[in-house]
Design a protein around this motif. Structure first.
Motif, PDB file in Angstrom:
ATOM      1  N   SER A 120      -0.187   0.034  -6.432  1.00 46.92           N
ATOM      2  CA  SER A 120       0.917   0.219  -5.694  1.00 46.92           C
ATOM      3  C   SER A 120       1.187   1.565  -4.921  1.00 46.92           C
ATOM      4  O   SER A 120       0.171   2.263  -5.162  1.00 46.92           O
ATOM      5  N   GLY A 121       1.938   1.866  -4.167  1.00 46.97           N
ATOM      6  CA  GLY A 121       2.215   3.008  -3.354  1.00 46.97           C
ATOM      7  C   GLY A 121       2.464   4.060  -4.255  1.00 46.97           C
ATOM      8  O   GLY A 121       2.153   5.224  -4.316  1.00 46.97           O
ATOM      9  N   MET A 122       3.223   3.860  -5.502  1.00 46.32           N
ATOM     10  CA  MET A 122       3.527   4.886  -6.315  1.00 46.32           C
ATOM     11  C   MET A 122       2.420   5.224  -7.172  1.00 46.32           C
ATOM     12  O   MET A 122       2.156   6.538  -7.374  1.00 46.32           O
ATOM     13  N   TYR A 153      10.707   8.966  -0.213  1.00 39.10           N
ATOM     14  CA  TYR A 153      11.292   7.529  -0.724  1.00 39.10           C
ATOM     15  C   TYR A 153      11.725   7.866  -2.226  1.00 39.10           C
ATOM     16  O   TYR A 153      11.389   8.859  -2.968  1.00 39.10           O
ATOM     17  N   ASN A 202      11.797   7.850   4.795  1.00 36.70           N
ATOM     18  CA  ASN A 202      12.463   6.744   4.053  1.00 36.70           C
ATOM     19  C   ASN A 202      13.688   7.199   3.374  1.00 36.70           C
ATOM     20  O   ASN A 202      13.493   7.971   2.252  1.00 36.70           O
ATOM     21  N   ASP A 227       2.504  11.208   3.263  1.00 32.94           N
ATOM     22  CA  ASP A 227       2.815   9.892   2.996  1.00 32.94           C
ATOM     23  C   ASP A 227       2.986   9.234   4.240  1.00 32.94           C
ATOM     24  O   ASP A 227       4.013   9.621   5.131  1.00 32.94           O
ATOM     25  N   SER A 249       1.895   3.231   1.020  1.00 36.79           N
ATOM     26  CA  SER A 249       2.266   2.139   0.512  1.00 36.79           C
ATOM     27  C   SER A 249       1.954   0.817   1.217  1.00 36.79           C
ATOM     28  O   SER A 249       2.568   0.356   2.289  1.00 36.79           O
ATOM     29  N   THR A 251       2.021  -1.898   0.394  1.00 33.64           N
ATOM     30  CA  THR A 251       2.770  -3.129   0.330  1.00 33.64           C
ATOM     31  C   THR A 251       3.697  -3.114   1.898  1.00 33.64           C
ATOM     32  O   THR A 251       4.293  -4.495   1.960  1.00 33.64           O
ATOM     33  N   LYS A 252       3.904  -2.306   2.514  1.00 31.35           N
ATOM     34  CA  LYS A 252       5.106  -2.132   3.618  1.00 31.35           C
ATOM     35  C   LYS A 252       4.201  -2.657   4.922  1.00 31.35           C
ATOM     36  O   LYS A 252       3.896  -3.643   4.987  1.00 31.35           O
TER      37      LYS A 252
HETATM   38  C1  LIG Z   1       7.816   1.828  -0.662  1.00 35.87           C
HETATM   39  C2  LIG Z   1       7.431   3.184  -0.716  1.00 35.87           C
HETATM   40  C3  LIG Z   1       6.530   3.853  -1.500  1.00 35.87           C
HETATM   41  C4  LIG Z   1       6.108   3.158  -2.891  1.00 35.87           C
HETATM   42  O1  LIG Z   1       5.406   2.153  -2.529  1.00 35.87           O
HETATM   43  P1  LIG Z   1       5.235   0.888  -3.753  1.00 35.87           P
HETATM   44  O2  LIG Z   1       4.098   0.083  -3.061  1.00 35.87           O
HETATM   45  O3  LIG Z   1       6.641   0.210  -3.554  1.00 35.87           O
HETATM   46  O4  LIG Z   1       4.815   1.335  -4.849  1.00 35.87           O
HETATM   47  C5  LIG Z   1       5.968   4.974  -1.117  1.00 35.87           C
HETATM   48  N1  LIG Z   1       6.388   5.631  -0.036  1.00 35.87           N
HETATM   49  C6  LIG Z   1       7.256   5.210   1.048  1.00 35.87           C
HETATM   50  C7  LIG Z   1       7.683   5.746   2.237  1.00 35.87           C
HETATM   51  C8  LIG Z   1       7.713   3.854   0.655  1.00 35.87           C
HETATM   52  O5  LIG Z   1       8.513   3.316   1.577  1.00 35.87           O
END
Ligand SMILES: *Cc1c(COP(=O)(O)O)cnc(C)c1O
Length: 491
Positions: A120-122, A153, A202, A227, A249, A251-252
C-alpha cells in the motif's frame, strides 16, 4: 559457452543475463515516456527467453522459485546472482512492475533509479522512513527527529503522529508554512534523519519550492523523501531534481482503475544521508527489498503488480485528460456564488500557482503533436469550500448524483469526500487547523467523464443548498437488496 563449474558457473550465467538486461535498459532509456510506460524492461528477449513469448508480462502466481542444484541455490541465497526466491521478497511480475516505475520516476534525467513495490502507499511510507529511525549504535541515547510538511495525507499524519511520535518517542517536527525556507532551516539539526514533503498536498494543494528544500537538506547531509502521489511521474519527477527517495500510493492516479491497493518506494542510487550503512545508501530501494521488507513482509503481491503495471501504461494521457477536465471544473466552481473558495493550483489567482507552474509539466508535451511545446498540467485533485458553512457543505455533498461519495481519489471516476469527517477526521480539530482543512471543505477528484457532465452534477448539487433534499437510498444495509426508497430530509 560457460567455462566454470559449481557456484562460479551460475555467477557466470548471471553475468551474461545482467549484460542482456543492461542492453535492454540502455535501449528503453532512449525511448519517450509513453513507450517506457507501455514496455518497461519487458523486451522481446525477456518474452522469448523466459516467458514462452507472451507479449504481456505474465502474472507469476507462485510462492517460490526452484533451483537447478545446490550450487545455484547457494549462489542465489547469498545474493551472488539475481534471484527472486520467494514472493515475499521478489517475483518476476513484481520485477517488471518495479523496473517500469523506476524508469518513469527517473525519466528525462541522468539518474539511476530503483524501486521496491509495497502492499500500500502507507506501507511505502513506513518502509521508506523507518530505516532512518533506528537506533545509532554509536549514539544510543540520541533523541532523533525528522522534519515534515504538516499538509500531508491524513493516513501519513496518523502514521507520523501516532505510530512514530507517540508510540516511539520520535520528535516529529511539522513545517507549518512549507513555502517559508527559513522554517525548514530552523527545524533541521544534527539529530534530523530526513526531511519529508508531500506536494501538491492532499487535499489542500499546498506546494513548496522543492529545489530549495533539497539544496538546504543536502547541505546538512539530510536525505529528502517526497510523496509524489498527486503529481505522479507524469507531472513531476523529484528524483530527477535531486530528491533521494520518492513514495507513491500506486492505488491512486498512477493506476486510476480502482482495482486494488498498492504502493512503491523509488530511490536514486547513492542517496545523501549522514545516517545509515553504505549498503543502505548505495541502493536504498534494493536494500529495502532484500533486507527490511524481506523481514517485515510488506512487499506487493504478483497479481497487484501486473494489474498496476497494466493500468500504468496509459498514465500520461490519462493525467493529461484528468487535468484538463479538472481545470474546467475548477473554473466553473470559482465562478459559482455557492462556493467560497476553490483550491486548485491551476487557477491563476491561486497564491501558489506561479511556484507550482515551475514544477508541474506534462511529460513530453513538446513531443506531442497536440501541443508541440512545454505545457503545464495540475492534476485532478482539487478542493473547494461551500458557502454557508458545514450544513451547506453536507447538503451539497448529499445532493451529488453521479460523483461518488468515497474516501478515494485518483480515479477514472469522479469521487468526492468531506475531509473533516473522513480522510482527515482522526487528526482532530487542531491538526486540521494546522493543515488548513475547514469543515466545509469538499475534496473533489475529477475523473475521465466529460467535464460538462461533472459540472452539471456539481451545479445541481449546489442548487440544492438551502432547499429540500431528496436522498436516494438504493439498498438496505441489512440485506443488500434493492429497495429504491426515497426519503425527504426535513428542512
Ligand atoms: C492515499 C494516499 C496515501 C496512502 O496510500 P494507500 O495506498 O491508501 O495506502 C499516501 N499519500 C497520499 C498523498 C495519498 O493520497
Amino acid at each position: 559457452m560457460l567455462t566454470q563449474t559449481g557456484v562460479e558457473r551460475y555467477k557466470e550465467l548471471a553475468a551474461q543475463s545482467a549484460e542482456r538486461r543492461a542492453a535492454d535498459m540502455a535501449a528503453i532509456k532512449q525511448c519517450r515516456f509513453d513507450t517506457i510506460a507501455v514496455h518497461g524492461l519487458y523486451s522481446m528477449n525477456e518474452a522469448l527467453n523466459f516467458n514462452q513469448g507472451s507479449i504481456i508480462e505474465p502474472m507469476y502466481m507462485s510462492s517460490s522459485q526452484t533451483y537447478r542444484d545446490s550450487d545455484e541455490m547457494e549462489a542465489a541465497l547469498s545474493y551472488q546472482i539475481p534471484t527472486w526466491c520467494y514472493s515475499r521478497i521478489g517475483n518476476p511480475s513484481m520485477y517488471y512492475f518495479e523496473q517500469t516505475l523506476a524508469l518513469l520516476e527517473g525519466y528525462g534525467a541522468d539518474v539511476e533509479t530503483s524501486c521496491c513495490a509495497t502492499s500500500s502507499g502507507m506501507a511505502a511510507i513506513a518502509s521508506a522512513t523507518d530505516p532512518f529511525l533506528t537506533v545509532d549504535p554509536a549514539n544510543p541515547t540520541q533523541k532523533i527527529n525528522f522534519v515534515t510538511t504538516c499538509q500531508v495525507y491524513g493516513g501519513t499524519f496518523q502514521q507520523f503522529s501516532e505510530r512514530k511520535m507517540k508510540e516511539r518517542g520520535i520528535d516529529v517536527r511539522w513545517v507549518v508554512n512549507s513555502d517559508d525556507l527559513a522554517e525548514w532551516e530552523s527545524k533541521i539539526d544534527e539529530n534530523t534523519r530526513f526531511v519529508y514533503g508531500e506536494l501538491p498536498s492532499n487535499p489542500g494543494q499546498a506546494f513548496f519550492d522543492l529545489d530549495a528544500v533539497i539544496k538546504l537538506a543536502h547541505s546538512k547531509g539530510v536525505p529528502v523523501i517526497i510523496d509524489n502521489t498527486v503529481g505522479t511521474p507524469v507531472l513531476m519527477r523529484p528524483l530527477a531534481r535531486g530528491a533521494d527517495i520518492v513514495i507513491q500510493s500506486v492505488t491512486k492516479t498512477l493506476t486510476s482503475s480502482g482495482f486494488g491497493i498498492a504502493g512503491a518506494v523509488i530511490s536514486r542510487k547513492n542517496i545523501t544521508s549522514n545516517f545509515g550503512t553504505d549498503g543502505m545508501k548505495a541502493d536504498f530501494a534494493m536494500y529495502l527489498k532484500t533486507l527490511p521488507n524481506r523481514d517485515n513482509g510488506q512487499n506487493l503481491s504478483p497479481m497487484n503488480c501486473i494489474l498496476s503495471l497494466n493500468d500504468m501504461r496509459t498514465v500520461r494521457s490519462k493525467v493529461d485528460m484528468f487535468s484538463r477536465n479538472s481545470m474546467k471544473v475548477a473554473r466553473f466552481l470559482s465562478d459559482h456564488p455557492g462556493v467560497d473558495e476553490v483550491n486548485y493550483l491551476g487557477l491563476e489567482d491561486n497564491p501558489l500557482h506561479e511556484l507550482a507552474s515551475r514544477y508541474l509539466w506534462l511529460a513530453d508535451a513538446e513531443h506531442d503533436e497536440m501541443y508541440g511545446k512545454p505545457v503545464n498540467r495540475y492534476g485532478h485533485l482539487l478542493s473547494f469550500n461551500v458557502a454557508g458553512g458545514t450544513p451547506a457543505a453536507r447538503q451539497m455533498f448529499d445532493g451529488l448524483q453521479r460523483i461518488w461519495r468515497a474516501t478515494d481519489l485518483g480515479r477514472v471516476k469522479s469521487v468526492a469526500c468531506i475531509p473533516a469527517i473522513s480522510t482527515h477526521s482522526q487528526q482532530g480539530e487542531e491538526g486540521r487547523q494546522m493543515a488548513a482543512i475547514p469543515p466545509n471543505m469538499i475534496r473533489l477528484c475529477v475523473g475521465g467523464e466529460h467535464a460538462d457532465d461533472v459540472i452539471a452534477d456539481l451545479d445541481q448539487a449546489l442548487g440544492q443548498v438551502g432547499g429540500k433534499v431528496s436522498v436516494q437510498v438504493p439498498y438496505e444495509y441489512s440485506t443488500g437488496g434493492a429497495s429504491g426508497a426515497s426519503v425527504v430530509e426535513p428542512e
